[in-house]
Design a protein around this motif. Sequence first.
Motif, PDB file in Angstrom:
ATOM      1  N   ASP A  20     -59.737  10.920 -36.443  1.00 20.41           N
ATOM      2  CA  ASP A  20     -60.470  12.165 -36.221  1.00 20.41           C
ATOM      3  C   ASP A  20     -61.438  11.951 -35.066  1.00 20.41           C
ATOM      4  N   ASN A  21     -61.162  12.608 -33.956  1.00 21.61           N
ATOM      5  CA  ASN A  21     -62.008  12.531 -32.773  1.00 21.61           C
ATOM      6  C   ASN A  21     -62.723  13.866 -32.607  1.00 21.61           C
ATOM      7  N   ASP A  22     -63.774  14.054 -33.417  1.00 25.61           N
ATOM      8  CA  ASP A  22     -64.566  15.295 -33.388  1.00 25.61           C
ATOM      9  C   ASP A  22     -63.702  16.530 -33.603  1.00 25.61           C
ATOM     10  N   GLY A  23     -62.863  16.490 -34.620  1.00 29.03           N
ATOM     11  CA  GLY A  23     -62.026  17.639 -34.967  1.00 29.03           C
ATOM     12  C   GLY A  23     -60.662  17.653 -34.304  1.00 29.03           C
ATOM     13  N   PHE A  24     -60.449  16.779 -33.338  1.00 26.71           N
ATOM     14  CA  PHE A  24     -59.124  16.618 -32.736  1.00 26.71           C
ATOM     15  C   PHE A  24     -58.470  15.413 -33.406  1.00 26.71           C
ATOM     16  N   PHE A  25     -57.374  15.648 -34.101  1.00 27.60           N
ATOM     17  CA  PHE A  25     -56.720  14.575 -34.850  1.00 27.60           C
ATOM     18  C   PHE A  25     -55.574  13.988 -34.032  1.00 27.60           C
ATOM     19  N   ASN A  63     -49.273  17.494 -42.801  1.00 27.91           N
ATOM     20  CA  ASN A  63     -49.809  18.177 -43.984  1.00 27.91           C
ATOM     21  C   ASN A  63     -51.271  17.815 -44.212  1.00 27.91           C
ATOM     22  N   TRP A  64     -51.614  16.539 -44.072  1.00 30.99           N
ATOM     23  CA  TRP A  64     -52.990  16.098 -44.293  1.00 30.99           C
ATOM     24  C   TRP A  64     -53.923  16.746 -43.271  1.00 30.99           C
ATOM     25  N   ILE A  65     -53.509  16.745 -42.001  1.00 31.43           N
ATOM     26  CA  ILE A  65     -54.330  17.338 -40.946  1.00 31.43           C
ATOM     27  C   ILE A  65     -54.478  18.840 -41.166  1.00 31.43           C
ATOM     28  N   SER A  66     -53.405  19.518 -41.535  1.00 33.46           N
ATOM     29  CA  SER A  66     -53.473  20.962 -41.795  1.00 33.46           C
ATOM     30  C   SER A  66     -54.451  21.290 -42.900  1.00 33.46           C
ATOM     31  N   ARG A  67     -54.430  20.495 -43.987  1.00 36.30           N
ATOM     32  CA  ARG A  67     -55.361  20.732 -45.098  1.00 36.30           C
ATOM     33  C   ARG A  67     -56.807  20.501 -44.640  1.00 36.30           C
ATOM     34  N   GLN A  69     -58.061  20.775 -41.584  1.00 34.31           N
ATOM     35  CA  GLN A  69     -58.465  21.838 -40.675  1.00 34.31           C
ATOM     36  C   GLN A  69     -58.701  23.143 -41.423  1.00 34.31           C
ATOM     37  N   ALA A  70     -57.869  23.432 -42.428  1.00 33.03           N
ATOM     38  CA  ALA A  70     -58.062  24.639 -43.231  1.00 33.03           C
ATOM     39  C   ALA A  70     -59.371  24.566 -44.005  1.00 33.03           C
ATOM     40  N   ALA A  71     -59.683  23.393 -44.557  1.00 31.29           N
ATOM     41  CA  ALA A  71     -60.921  23.239 -45.328  1.00 31.29           C
ATOM     42  C   ALA A  71     -62.157  23.353 -44.426  1.00 31.29           C
ATOM     43  N   SER A  72     -62.056  22.864 -43.207  1.00 31.69           N
ATOM     44  CA  SER A  72     -63.219  22.923 -42.325  1.00 31.69           C
ATOM     45  C   SER A  72     -63.431  24.308 -41.717  1.00 31.69           C
ATOM     46  N   SER A  73     -62.404  25.151 -41.735  1.00 27.32           N
ATOM     47  CA  SER A  73     -62.560  26.493 -41.181  1.00 27.32           C
ATOM     48  C   SER A  73     -63.080  27.501 -42.214  1.00 27.32           C
TER      49      SER A  73
END
Length: 74
Positions: A20-25, A63-67, A69-73
């Motif tokens: 995780d680079n400041d929200g860029f995975f 799938n992990w990244i999508s979850r 990003q969805a949780a942080s939005s």
Amino acid sequence: MTQQPAFKFKIGLITATIWDNDGFFSVDIARSYKNGEGDWCTTSAFSHNDLLNVAKCAERAENWISRKQAASSQ
């Protein structure tokens, strides 16, 4: 100080490491193997037999990244 991975998982000899680079995975996918001296090493080259596990790791990483990003939005 070395950055720690956001998440890491393994299927067989294939390991996916998510950064995780400041929200860029970003994702590193590597294969473990033992060299001629018996030491464990990694490579980013895969044989035909590795490809299904590479695909599964890529899908799990997505799938992990999508979850995340969805949780942080929310």
